[in-house]
Write a protein that holds these residues in place. Sequence first.
Motif, PDB file in Angstrom:
ATOM      1  N   GLN A  47       0.807  -1.223   0.000  1.00 55.18           N
ATOM      2  CA  GLN A  47       0.000   0.000   0.000  1.00 55.18           C
ATOM      3  C   GLN A  47       0.840   1.273   0.000  1.00 55.18           C
ATOM      4  O   GLN A  47       0.287   2.364   0.151  1.00 55.18           O
ATOM      5  CB  GLN A  47      -0.924   0.000   1.235  1.00 55.18           C
ATOM      6  CG  GLN A  47      -1.956  -1.104   1.221  1.00 55.18           C
ATOM      7  CD  GLN A  47      -2.948  -0.968   0.079  1.00 55.18           C
ATOM      8  OE1 GLN A  47      -3.426   0.111  -0.221  1.00 55.18           O
ATOM      9  NE2 GLN A  47      -3.243  -2.085  -0.587  1.00 55.18           N
ATOM     10  N   HIS A  48       2.163   1.127  -0.164  1.00 54.00           N
ATOM     11  CA  HIS A  48       3.057   2.290  -0.125  1.00 54.00           C
ATOM     12  C   HIS A  48       4.154   2.149  -1.167  1.00 54.00           C
ATOM     13  O   HIS A  48       4.541   1.041  -1.536  1.00 54.00           O
ATOM     14  CB  HIS A  48       3.735   2.414   1.253  1.00 54.00           C
ATOM     15  CG  HIS A  48       2.775   2.588   2.368  1.00 54.00           C
ATOM     16  ND1 HIS A  48       2.233   1.513   3.050  1.00 54.00           N
ATOM     17  CD2 HIS A  48       2.231   3.694   2.921  1.00 54.00           C
ATOM     18  CE1 HIS A  48       1.407   1.964   3.981  1.00 54.00           C
ATOM     19  NE2 HIS A  48       1.396   3.280   3.928  1.00 54.00           N
ATOM     20  N   ILE A  49       4.647   3.308  -1.595  1.00 50.72           N
ATOM     21  CA  ILE A  49       5.916   3.329  -2.312  1.00 50.72           C
ATOM     22  C   ILE A  49       6.895   4.066  -1.407  1.00 50.72           C
ATOM     23  O   ILE A  49       6.491   4.833  -0.525  1.00 50.72           O
ATOM     24  CB  ILE A  49       5.834   3.993  -3.704  1.00 50.72           C
ATOM     25  CG1 ILE A  49       5.480   5.471  -3.597  1.00 50.72           C
ATOM     26  CG2 ILE A  49       4.892   3.250  -4.612  1.00 50.72           C
ATOM     27  CD1 ILE A  49       5.653   6.229  -4.896  1.00 50.72           C
ATOM     28  N   TYR A  50       8.163   3.780  -1.617  1.00 54.71           N
ATOM     29  CA  TYR A  50       9.208   4.367  -0.790  1.00 54.71           C
ATOM     30  C   TYR A  50      10.304   4.932  -1.682  1.00 54.71           C
ATOM     31  O   TYR A  50      10.569   4.401  -2.758  1.00 54.71           O
ATOM     32  CB  TYR A  50       9.837   3.298   0.123  1.00 54.71           C
ATOM     33  CG  TYR A  50       8.840   2.543   0.956  1.00 54.71           C
ATOM     34  CD1 TYR A  50       8.463   3.016   2.210  1.00 54.71           C
ATOM     35  CD2 TYR A  50       8.286   1.350   0.504  1.00 54.71           C
ATOM     36  CE1 TYR A  50       7.544   2.311   2.985  1.00 54.71           C
ATOM     37  CE2 TYR A  50       7.369   0.639   1.278  1.00 54.71           C
ATOM     38  CZ  TYR A  50       7.003   1.129   2.509  1.00 54.71           C
ATOM     39  OH  TYR A  50       6.105   0.436   3.268  1.00 54.71           O
ATOM     40  N   VAL A  80      11.317   2.235  -4.312  1.00 54.75           N
ATOM     41  CA  VAL A  80      11.154   0.885  -3.771  1.00 54.75           C
ATOM     42  C   VAL A  80       9.671   0.560  -3.684  1.00 54.75           C
ATOM     43  O   VAL A  80       8.893   1.326  -3.111  1.00 54.75           O
ATOM     44  CB  VAL A  80      11.767   0.775  -2.351  1.00 54.75           C
ATOM     45  CG1 VAL A  80      11.617  -0.634  -1.806  1.00 54.75           C
ATOM     46  CG2 VAL A  80      13.215   1.226  -2.339  1.00 54.75           C
ATOM     47  N   LEU A  81       9.282  -0.569  -4.261  1.00 53.64           N
ATOM     48  CA  LEU A  81       7.921  -1.067  -4.126  1.00 53.64           C
ATOM     49  C   LEU A  81       7.864  -2.499  -4.619  1.00 53.64           C
ATOM     50  O   LEU A  81       8.750  -2.945  -5.344  1.00 53.64           O
ATOM     51  CB  LEU A  81       6.915  -0.215  -4.895  1.00 53.64           C
ATOM     52  CG  LEU A  81       6.833  -0.361  -6.410  1.00 53.64           C
ATOM     53  CD1 LEU A  81       5.445   0.040  -6.882  1.00 53.64           C
ATOM     54  CD2 LEU A  81       7.858   0.502  -7.107  1.00 53.64           C
ATOM     55  N   SER A  82       6.829  -3.196  -4.203  1.00 53.30           N
ATOM     56  CA  SER A  82       6.531  -4.504  -4.764  1.00 53.30           C
ATOM     57  C   SER A  82       5.604  -4.228  -5.939  1.00 53.30           C
ATOM     58  O   SER A  82       4.409  -3.984  -5.767  1.00 53.30           O
ATOM     59  CB  SER A  82       5.843  -5.401  -3.733  1.00 53.30           C
ATOM     60  OG  SER A  82       5.388  -6.580  -4.361  1.00 53.30           O
ATOM     61  N   VAL A  83       6.146  -4.227  -7.148  1.00 51.94           N
ATOM     62  CA  VAL A  83       5.409  -3.808  -8.330  1.00 51.94           C
ATOM     63  C   VAL A  83       4.117  -4.610  -8.486  1.00 51.94           C
ATOM     64  O   VAL A  83       3.030  -4.042  -8.641  1.00 51.94           O
ATOM     65  CB  VAL A  83       6.291  -3.933  -9.600  1.00 51.94           C
ATOM     66  CG1 VAL A  83       5.485  -3.658 -10.851  1.00 51.94           C
ATOM     67  CG2 VAL A  83       7.489  -2.999  -9.513  1.00 51.94           C
ATOM     68  N   ILE A 104      13.663   7.172   4.855  1.00 54.95           N
ATOM     69  CA  ILE A 104      12.842   6.853   3.691  1.00 54.95           C
ATOM     70  C   ILE A 104      11.642   7.788   3.609  1.00 54.95           C
ATOM     71  O   ILE A 104      11.006   8.084   4.619  1.00 54.95           O
ATOM     72  CB  ILE A 104      12.338   5.394   3.787  1.00 54.95           C
ATOM     73  CG1 ILE A 104      13.520   4.430   3.761  1.00 54.95           C
ATOM     74  CG2 ILE A 104      11.339   5.070   2.685  1.00 54.95           C
ATOM     75  CD1 ILE A 104      13.143   2.995   4.047  1.00 54.95           C
ATOM     76  N   ILE A 105      11.332   8.217   2.381  1.00 54.77           N
ATOM     77  CA  ILE A 105      10.066   8.903   2.136  1.00 54.77           C
ATOM     78  C   ILE A 105       9.031   7.815   1.871  1.00 54.77           C
ATOM     79  O   ILE A 105       9.221   6.962   1.007  1.00 54.77           O
ATOM     80  CB  ILE A 105      10.153   9.830   0.906  1.00 54.77           C
ATOM     81  CG1 ILE A 105      11.188  10.928   1.115  1.00 54.77           C
ATOM     82  CG2 ILE A 105       8.775  10.438   0.609  1.00 54.77           C
ATOM     83  CD1 ILE A 105      11.466  11.749  -0.130  1.00 54.77           C
ATOM     84  N   LYS A 106       7.951   7.863   2.614  1.00 55.48           N
ATOM     85  CA  LYS A 106       6.876   6.875   2.491  1.00 55.48           C
ATOM     86  C   LYS A 106       5.638   7.580   1.948  1.00 55.48           C
ATOM     87  O   LYS A 106       5.175   8.566   2.527  1.00 55.48           O
ATOM     88  CB  LYS A 106       6.595   6.266   3.867  1.00 55.48           C
ATOM     89  CG  LYS A 106       5.483   5.262   3.905  1.00 55.48           C
ATOM     90  CD  LYS A 106       5.316   4.757   5.340  1.00 55.48           C
ATOM     91  CE  LYS A 106       4.182   3.780   5.467  1.00 55.48           C
ATOM     92  NZ  LYS A 106       4.023   3.325   6.861  1.00 55.48           N
ATOM     93  N   ILE A 107       5.108   7.057   0.827  1.00 50.89           N
ATOM     94  CA  ILE A 107       3.914   7.646   0.227  1.00 50.89           C
ATOM     95  C   ILE A 107       2.837   6.570   0.120  1.00 50.89           C
ATOM     96  O   ILE A 107       3.013   5.578  -0.593  1.00 50.89           O
ATOM     97  CB  ILE A 107       4.198   8.238  -1.174  1.00 50.89           C
ATOM     98  CG1 ILE A 107       5.330   9.260  -1.110  1.00 50.89           C
ATOM     99  CG2 ILE A 107       2.933   8.862  -1.751  1.00 50.89           C
ATOM    100  CD1 ILE A 107       5.728   9.849  -2.450  1.00 50.89           C
ATOM    101  N   PRO A 108       1.711   6.755   0.806  1.00 48.17           N
ATOM    102  CA  PRO A 108       0.607   5.804   0.679  1.00 48.17           C
ATOM    103  C   PRO A 108       0.023   5.840  -0.740  1.00 48.17           C
ATOM    104  O   PRO A 108       0.034   6.879  -1.407  1.00 48.17           O
ATOM    105  CB  PRO A 108      -0.426   6.301   1.697  1.00 48.17           C
ATOM    106  CG  PRO A 108       0.316   7.225   2.598  1.00 48.17           C
ATOM    107  CD  PRO A 108       1.444   7.792   1.790  1.00 48.17           C
ATOM    108  N   LYS A 109      -0.499   4.719  -1.179  1.00 48.71           N
ATOM    109  CA  LYS A 109      -1.066   4.598  -2.522  1.00 48.71           C
ATOM    110  C   LYS A 109      -2.141   5.659  -2.772  1.00 48.71           C
ATOM    111  O   LYS A 109      -2.173   6.278  -3.834  1.00 48.71           O
ATOM    112  CB  LYS A 109      -1.647   3.195  -2.694  1.00 48.71           C
ATOM    113  CG  LYS A 109      -2.062   2.861  -4.094  1.00 48.71           C
ATOM    114  CD  LYS A 109      -2.482   1.401  -4.173  1.00 48.71           C
ATOM    115  CE  LYS A 109      -2.659   0.963  -5.608  1.00 48.71           C
ATOM    116  NZ  LYS A 109      -2.944  -0.470  -5.696  1.00 48.71           N
ATOM    117  N   LYS A 110      -3.034   5.869  -1.804  1.00 54.14           N
ATOM    118  CA  LYS A 110      -4.093   6.871  -1.950  1.00 54.14           C
ATOM    119  C   LYS A 110      -3.508   8.267  -2.169  1.00 54.14           C
ATOM    120  O   LYS A 110      -3.997   9.040  -2.982  1.00 54.14           O
ATOM    121  CB  LYS A 110      -4.958   6.867  -0.686  1.00 54.14           C
ATOM    122  CG  LYS A 110      -6.391   6.582  -0.922  1.00 54.14           C
ATOM    123  CD  LYS A 110      -7.140   6.667   0.386  1.00 54.14           C
ATOM    124  CE  LYS A 110      -8.515   6.068   0.164  1.00 54.14           C
ATOM    125  NZ  LYS A 110      -9.303   6.011   1.357  1.00 54.14           N
TER     126      LYS A 110
END
Length: 190
Positions: A47-50, A80-83, A104-110
């Motif tokens: 649910q996140h990209i980093y 970084v993400l699980s594509v 790390i910068i963490k960005i939620p999918k939403k």
Amino acid sequence: MNTEKIARIFFKYKEPSRGLINFLDEYTEIIHYPKKTKLLKEGQISQHIYFILSGSIRIHSYDQQGNNQTSSLLFENDLVLSVFSFFSNKPSVEAIETIEDCEIIKIPKKQLEKIYEDFPEFNYFGRRMTEEYYINSEKRIYNLRMLSAKDRYFQFIEENQQALKRIPLRYIASYLGINLSTLSRIRANT
């Protein structure tokens, strides 16, 4: 304020607008994770990209024999993400784990979807990052199929000089598709 740290990720493509940087600064998190932190476990839905500001991360999974296989080694400024999991909304077949202490910068999918909507320029950054990610993935697949273990090692070191000092050799061997004893022999003969 994290504005400079956030902007650094994007400057390699082109200068982001002040509005985009301010939005990212306000609506994303910069988090410190200790080494060996699982950002994503196998079976979870991503649910996140980093974005790595400092430190290193590996993406890995287990093969049918139960061997841990490293599919990615990532460093500063990498996405970084699980594509598969992130885009399909299905459980991940991989785990994402910090190797070193990380910022790390963490960005939620939403939130990512909102950034794309509110800042069309971010589509450019997203496209460039996706291109880079897939170029690196295709290059890795080609190297595993076409290069000898020794050539894979030398190419990896040439492109990731900091890796030997920062990454355990067992992860490098796994990433290169060889066992640790083969990697030790290659290193001893250089």
